[in-house]
Design a protein around this motif. Structure first.
Motif, PDB file in Angstrom:
ATOM      1  N   ASN A 174      -4.023  12.318  -6.499  1.00  0.00           N
ATOM      2  CA  ASN A 174      -4.433  13.245  -5.451  1.00  0.00           C
ATOM      3  C   ASN A 174      -3.361  13.238  -4.366  1.00  0.00           C
ATOM      4  OD1 ASN A 174      -5.666  14.162  -2.898  1.00  0.00           O
ATOM      5  ND2 ASN A 174      -7.568  14.235  -4.061  1.00  0.00           N
ATOM      6  N   ARG A 175      -2.624  14.321  -4.233  1.00  0.00           N
ATOM      7  CA  ARG A 175      -1.444  14.349  -3.357  1.00  0.00           C
ATOM      8  C   ARG A 175      -1.805  14.220  -1.882  1.00  0.00           C
ATOM      9  NH1 ARG A 175       1.193  11.976  -6.203  1.00  0.00           N
ATOM     10  NH2 ARG A 175       2.838  12.166  -4.657  1.00  0.00           N
ATOM     11  N   LEU A 193      -1.506  10.942   2.993  1.00  0.00           N
ATOM     12  CA  LEU A 193      -2.154  10.373   4.172  1.00  0.00           C
ATOM     13  C   LEU A 193      -2.117   8.845   4.155  1.00  0.00           C
ATOM     14  CD1 LEU A 193      -5.287  12.695   4.534  1.00  0.00           C
ATOM     15  CD2 LEU A 193      -3.193  12.715   5.917  1.00  0.00           C
ATOM     16  N   LEU A 194      -2.367   8.251   2.969  1.00  0.00           N
ATOM     17  CA  LEU A 194      -2.351   6.790   2.870  1.00  0.00           C
ATOM     18  C   LEU A 194      -0.952   6.242   3.096  1.00  0.00           C
ATOM     19  CD1 LEU A 194      -3.948   4.222   2.316  1.00  0.00           C
ATOM     20  CD2 LEU A 194      -3.540   4.552  -0.124  1.00  0.00           C
ATOM     21  N   PHE A 195       0.060   6.943   2.576  1.00  0.00           N
ATOM     22  CA  PHE A 195       1.440   6.485   2.776  1.00  0.00           C
ATOM     23  C   PHE A 195       1.822   6.550   4.254  1.00  0.00           C
ATOM     24  CE2 PHE A 195       5.986   7.072   3.225  1.00  0.00           C
ATOM     25  CZ  PHE A 195       6.500   6.076   2.418  1.00  0.00           C
ATOM     26  N   ILE A 196       1.530   7.653   4.914  1.00  0.00           N
ATOM     27  CA  ILE A 196       1.894   7.814   6.327  1.00  0.00           C
ATOM     28  C   ILE A 196       1.193   6.761   7.187  1.00  0.00           C
ATOM     29  CG2 ILE A 196       1.686   9.336   8.336  1.00  0.00           C
ATOM     30  CD1 ILE A 196       2.073  11.702   6.423  1.00  0.00           C
ATOM     31  N   ILE A 205       0.834  -1.206   0.000  1.00  0.00           N
ATOM     32  CA  ILE A 205       0.000   0.000   0.000  1.00  0.00           C
ATOM     33  C   ILE A 205       0.868   1.254   0.000  1.00  0.00           C
ATOM     34  CG2 ILE A 205      -1.804   1.265   1.230  1.00  0.00           C
ATOM     35  CD1 ILE A 205      -2.821  -1.357   2.330  1.00  0.00           C
ATOM     36  N   CYS A 206       1.996   1.228   0.709  1.00  0.00           N
ATOM     37  CA  CYS A 206       2.923   2.369   0.702  1.00  0.00           C
ATOM     38  C   CYS A 206       3.356   2.703  -0.725  1.00  0.00           C
ATOM     39  CB  CYS A 206       4.156   2.068   1.551  1.00  0.00           C
ATOM     40  SG  CYS A 206       3.887   2.142   3.337  1.00  0.00           S
ATOM     41  N   LEU A 207       3.735   1.682  -1.479  1.00  0.00           N
ATOM     42  CA  LEU A 207       4.175   1.900  -2.853  1.00  0.00           C
ATOM     43  C   LEU A 207       3.003   2.289  -3.752  1.00  0.00           C
ATOM     44  CD1 LEU A 207       6.687  -1.073  -3.185  1.00  0.00           C
ATOM     45  CD2 LEU A 207       7.225   1.350  -2.890  1.00  0.00           C
ATOM     46  N   LEU A 208       1.834   1.690  -3.509  1.00  0.00           N
ATOM     47  CA  LEU A 208       0.643   2.041  -4.277  1.00  0.00           C
ATOM     48  C   LEU A 208       0.272   3.505  -4.057  1.00  0.00           C
ATOM     49  CD1 LEU A 208      -1.773   0.781  -5.995  1.00  0.00           C
ATOM     50  CD2 LEU A 208      -2.976   0.630  -3.813  1.00  0.00           C
ATOM     51  N   ALA A 209       0.400   3.977  -2.822  1.00  0.00           N
ATOM     52  CA  ALA A 209       0.010   5.349  -2.488  1.00  0.00           C
ATOM     53  C   ALA A 209       0.807   6.380  -3.277  1.00  0.00           C
ATOM     54  CB  ALA A 209       0.189   5.587  -0.988  1.00  0.00           C
TER      55      ALA A 209
END
Length: 430
Positions: A226-227, A232-235, A217-221
């Motif tokens: 939409n920045r 937010l998804l990465f964090i 998910i980190c890489l997908l984010a």
């Protein structure tokens, strides 16, 4: 003129805009807590059964062309594993467990048949649909963390059996080695991840599977346009990764991120300018003693800190790898077809610490599957990577996901989340 239909309505996804595969993917992600209650077993079998029923209702048959090298080799690997275990059981005169029979069929053969179907039908799923589904699951896990950390205060508990554990009559008391998926373990109260935190599992069968899922998910984010959503998804995913306490992914993810931004910089600035910059950094790092000492101390301290986080685990793993390597070298008769099953434990009283475990490449492939099984698997892995490389323009982050998986194969098994994510990458479309 047909009115344009947007994918999202506020924070919710518009169901009418999704194609059939996207609806299946959204359901599959949202039902992850149910998969956890079930026990994460036979999922590919059920999915394959659903595909057959769907195709039969639509066309009265499943019309597929000849499978790709990747699909045929992963099916062959599953068949090889199943035959090896069956032959070994006959020669050694012992009864196979249900898991020894069902796992190769479900995790390799059924998954390979689904890969065959996806590639033949050219099934595509938009990145935004997958990202939205992942965001919902991340939100669920954050809520679970808040409840466990602040509400339950990470207290000790007696785990209940999963549905599959009840159906297969597993013991009521959880003992390491009986299979985490047979019990409901949202966290491990005796293990440590971050300071003041235990190791979290949430809706998965182990912290390693969780780590690979949120690493994905980190890489997908990073590919979400939409920045704010991307950040937010990465964090949130990175925080969940830290709570897993899985050091292999902690180390592998920054390496993959470096690779990603290295090639991005190469595209923007030109390869020659980048090479000059690397040469300057390398010269400065290696030629000026003060800088060299600073870098070496940083790397050494980081490595020591990661290894010392759970030193007992590090030492046990070292014993496992050493004895596994010795067994491979000394027993030349088993080198071709492998030892099939794990060996004796290196830590008396602790069943999971067996020879031939805790490493997919060294243990699962070379030790248990031998050179034949290793060759079949790498045929699958390399051919799938080559296929993804050839179609990389429409799925830019997929090769990075497989790089993350490959880096963890030295110190982790082929976790249950690897194959589902691999199939998502095969379908992923920008």
């Amino acid at each position: 003129m047909k009115k344009k239909e947007y994918l999202f309505s506020g924070l919710l996804i518009r169901w009418s805009t999704l194609n059939q595969p996207e609806k299946v993917v959204v359901f599959a992600f949202l039902l992850i807590p149910i998969w956890w209650l079930w026990g994460w077993r036979l999922l590919f079998f059920f999915l394959l059964l659903g595909i057959v029923v769907y195709e039969y209702r639509q066309q009265k048959k499943v019309d597929l062309k000849f499978p790709s090298l990747a699909a045929s080799s992963v099916i062959l690997f599953g068949a090889y594993t199943l035959i090896s275990v069956s032959v070994y059981a006959q020669l050694s005169n012992f009864t196979l467990s249900k898991n020894s029979i069902f796992s190769p069929i479900d995790e390799w053969i059924c998954a390979g048949l689904i890969l065959w179907y996806i590639q033949n039908k050219n099934i595509r799923v938009r990145l935004q649909v997958v990202a939205w589904s992942c965001s919902i699951i991340v939100l669920m896990m954050l809520v679970a963390w808040l409840i466990i950390y602040f509400g339950l205060q990470q207290a000790h508990f007696v785990p209940s059996r999963s549905i599959y554990g009840l159906l297969t009559d597993k013991g009521e008391r959880f003992i390491p080695g009986l299979g985490n998926s047979n019990y409901l373990l949202p966290y491990f109260p005796t293990d440590k991840s971050l300071p003041g935190m235990v190791r979290y599992v949430y809706f998965f069968h182990g912290p390693e599977s969780l780590a690979l899922f949120v690493g994905f998910i980190c890489l997908l984010a990073l590919d979400i346009k939409n920045r704010l959503w991307s950040l937010l998804l990465f964090i949130a995913s990175f925080f969940l990764l830290l709570t897993s306490g899985t050091r292999a992914v902690w180390v592998a993810l920054p390496v993959v991120l470096f690779i990603r931004y290295f090639f991005q910089a190469a595209k923007l600035s030109g390869i020659w300018l980048l090479c000059v910059l690397i040469a300057i950094i390398s010269y400065t790092t290696l030629s000026i003693p003060a800088v060299t000492d600073l870098v070496l101390n940083r790397v050494t301290n980081t490595t020591d800190a990661t290894g010392n986080l759970r030193r007992d685990s590090t030492e046990v793993r070292a014993k496992i790898y050493h004895r596994t390597y010795e067994a491979i070298i000394e027993d030349s008769d088993s080198l071709i077809f492998g030892h099939v099953l794990p060996g004796k434990t290196v830590l008396p009283g602790y069943a999971p610490a067996m020879v031939g475990t805790h490493s997919f490449i060294l243990s699962s492939l070379l030790y248990r599957s031998g050179l034949v099984g290793t060759g079949i698997f790498f045929t699958y892995w390399i051919s799938l990577l080559w296929w993804l490389y050839q179609t990389r323009n429409t799925r830019p982050m997929c090769l990075l996901i497989f790089a993350l998986f490959s880096l963890t194969f030295t110190t982790m098994e082929f976790e249950t989340t690897v194959m589902p994510i691999s199939l998502i990458c095969v379908m992923l479309d920008n």
